[in-house]
Design an enzyme around this catalytic site. Structure first.
Site, short mmCIF file in Angstrom:
data_model
loop_
_atom_site.label_atom_id
_atom_site.label_comp_id
_atom_site.label_asym_id
_atom_site.label_seq_id
_atom_site.Cartn_x
_atom_site.Cartn_y
_atom_site.Cartn_z
N ASP A 43 -0.73 -18.40 -20.66
CA ASP A 43 -1.64 -18.71 -19.57
C ASP A 43 -1.84 -20.23 -19.45
OD1 ASP A 43 -3.74 -17.63 -17.67
OD2 ASP A 43 -5.04 -18.83 -18.97
N GLU A 87 3.03 -19.47 -17.46
CA GLU A 87 2.41 -19.65 -16.14
C GLU A 87 2.39 -21.15 -15.83
OE1 GLU A 87 -1.72 -18.72 -13.74
OE2 GLU A 87 -1.79 -19.70 -15.67
C1 GLC Z 1 -4.60 -18.06 -15.11
C2 GLC Z 1 -4.88 -16.59 -14.87
C3 GLC Z 1 -6.16 -16.46 -14.10
C4 GLC Z 1 -7.27 -17.06 -14.93
C5 GLC Z 1 -6.95 -18.49 -15.34
C6 GLC Z 1 -7.86 -18.96 -16.42
O1 GLC Z 1 -4.40 -18.74 -13.93
O2 GLC Z 1 -3.79 -16.00 -14.21
O3 GLC Z 1 -6.44 -15.13 -13.76
O4 GLC Z 1 -8.47 -17.03 -14.20
O5 GLC Z 1 -5.65 -18.61 -15.85
O6 GLC Z 1 -7.56 -18.37 -17.64
#
Ligand code: GLC
Length: 488
Positions: free
Chosen positions: A188, A249
């Site tokens: 993440d 991500e």
């Molecule tokens: C990422 C996740 C999202 C979350 C953020 C903070 O973007 O996909 O859902 O709110 O991280 O952890």
């Protein structure tokens, strides 16, 4: 070839997949019960968004213990059983790993001796940094008079990855889950992990116009995508190794995104490519995006594509139900690993949420996180209790599975075709046509795809024998909203 190159990843939002406990919130035994469906559908791996103990301010992305399971979702024994059952069915399990921040209720954050595990500044905020969710990224703690940094909610303080103790503890989390048999991680907020040690102001974004999210008013040059982040990417990859998958991500322009592949196998296997989400749904634009991405990939890097996720509007709402079928064909015939968001295979659209039912703090992501629709039972078979978010209207799995024209049948056929076709799984990509509403491309030597991104009939720009159409027919020209896979 490693499994994930040919494989398809299916993202599950655990709160909304299947409730087994009768509380209106999905859970691990519920997911386990639905694994045969996923095997029947034809995906290869499931990615679970966070299932760790959490006050659920950001629905699991605010974690109080990275090496346990939230009782809402089940127990560690339930998790082990899920992994074993998945493996028994030939499915892999990928966990969400959230290294950038914890919950403000995490014991680390409450421990005065671990002050340097987070980013504290004496007194008032030292700069103009803005939270991704809007508002100042600094929160003043009334007791100490100090301020801490949070890239997301104020209940999600950022960890200090420059502290070796933090690094050791968080890399240990990976080891914990590897020992329990997981097949990979989706990391993440990868690009946020380090911030400027001098805490300099972010400059204004010259392209900002009112109406854009507040976060976009500054260029996050001192809070995201610092060059040094690559070293942490490499440290994680060293723990994850080659036998498990590292997905990251990374919301970044293509040229920055591809750096997360690292050099010499030291980066993520798959830095998530979200660019289909923001690109205008026109043949020229989508064609140009694919070309740019393919050209930017470093030597040996394997591409990947995403149509939607738990943070962005669903594809069926972005392009409409008819074009959602064309989008499905695009996702599953491009070169690279696709990530499929649960429910998209049913054509699920964003579900309108009344203000009194809204639960996402400020980001309005509830409409894309509503319960999976299974059958004609109460709450579409999702739960015996009132679900945490309303179930949207529309057919579920039971109504679609034997209907040859359903979205579910189309997805299943596309997944089967991709699995059985070396061209679709591994063949080179080559654009054949990207104009007048039609995008056509070749995959490998003998396969081509032609997609009509308009509602009007169009000439078929490539000759061949049609093996699969989004429509029932399949003729000499493309019907409106039709896509075809051909043997050439
Ligand atoms: C990422 C996740 C999202 C979350 C953020 C903070 O973007 O996909 O859902 O709110 O991280 O952890």
């Amino acid at each position: 070839m490693t499994w994930w190159r040919r494989g398809v990843i299916y993202e599950i939002y655990p709160r909304s997949f299947q409730d087994s406990g009768g509380d209106g919130v999905g859970d691990l035994p519920g997911i386990a019960a639905r694994l045969p469906y996923l095997q029947w559908l034809g995906v290869d791996a499931i990615w679970l968004t966070p299932v760790y103990p959490s006050p659920q301010r950001d629905f699991g992305y605010d974690i109080t213990d990275h090496t346990a399971i939230d009782p809402r979702f089940g127990s560690l024994a339930d998790f082990d059983a899920l992994v074993a059952q998945a493996h028994g069915l030939g499915l892999r399990v990928i966990l969400d790993y959230v290294p950038n921040h914890t919950s403000d209720q995490h014991p680390w954050f409450r421990d005065a001796a671990k002050r340097d595990w987070y980013l504290w500044h004496p007194g008032d905020p030292p700069n103009n940094w803005i939270s991704v969710f809007g508002g100042p990224a600094w929160e003043r703690d009334p007791d100490s008079g100090q301020s801490y940094y949070h890239a997301y909610l104020r209940e999600q303080p950022d960890l200090n990855w420059r502290n070796p103790a933090v690094r050791a503890a968080m890399l240990g989390v990976l080891e914990f889950w590897i020992a329990r048999g997981v097949d990979g991680f989706r990391v993440d907020a990868m690009r946020q992990l380090l911030k400027d040690p001098l805490w300099r102001d972010n400059p204004p974004n010259p392209d900002y116009v009112p109406g854009m999210p507040e976060y976009d008013s500054l260029l996050p040059v001192h809070t995201a995508d610092l060059d040094e982040v690559q070293e942490i990417v490499a440290a994680m990859r060293a723990v994850i190794g080659d036998d498990r998958l590292m997905v990251a991500e990374v919301y970044a322009p293509i040229e920055r995104l591809v750096r997360y592949y690292g050099e010499g196998g030291r980066g993520a296997h798959l830095p998530l490519n979200f660019h289909l989400i923001g690109t205008p749904w026109r043949a020229e634009d989508v064609g140009a995006l694919i070309e740019r991405y393919e050209a930017a990939l470093p030597e040996g890097a394997w591409p990947n594509w995403v149509l939607g996720n738990h943070d962005r509007p669903r594809i069926a709402s972005r392009v409409g139900p008819a074009q959602a079928r064309v989008a499905a064909m695009l996702l599953l015939t491009l070169r690279g690993t696709p990530t499929l968001y649960y429910g998209d295979e049913l054509g699920m659209a964003d579900v309108p949420i009344a203000p009194h039912q809204a639960v996402d703090p400020g980001m309005a992501r509830d409409p894309v996180r509503t319960p999976m629709r299974w059958d004609a039972g109460p709450h579409a078979g999702f739960s015996t209790a009132e679900p945490w978010l309303p179930v949207g209207a529309g057919q579920g799995v039971a109504a679609q599975r034997d209907d040859p024209r359903s979205m579910l049948t189309l997805y299943r056929r596309l997944l089967a075709l991709r699995r059985d076709s070396d061209d679709l799984a591994e063949g080179a990509y080559r654009t054949l046509h990207a104009a007048d509403g039609v995008l056509a491309y070749a995959r490998g030597e003998r396969t081509a795809v032609a997609l009509n991104l308009t509602g009007e009939p169009r000439p078929l720009p490539v000759a061949g024998e049609i093996v699969l159409s989004t429509h029932s027919g399949g003729g000499a020209s493309l019907q409106g909203d039709e896509g075809v896979v051909l043997t050439i």
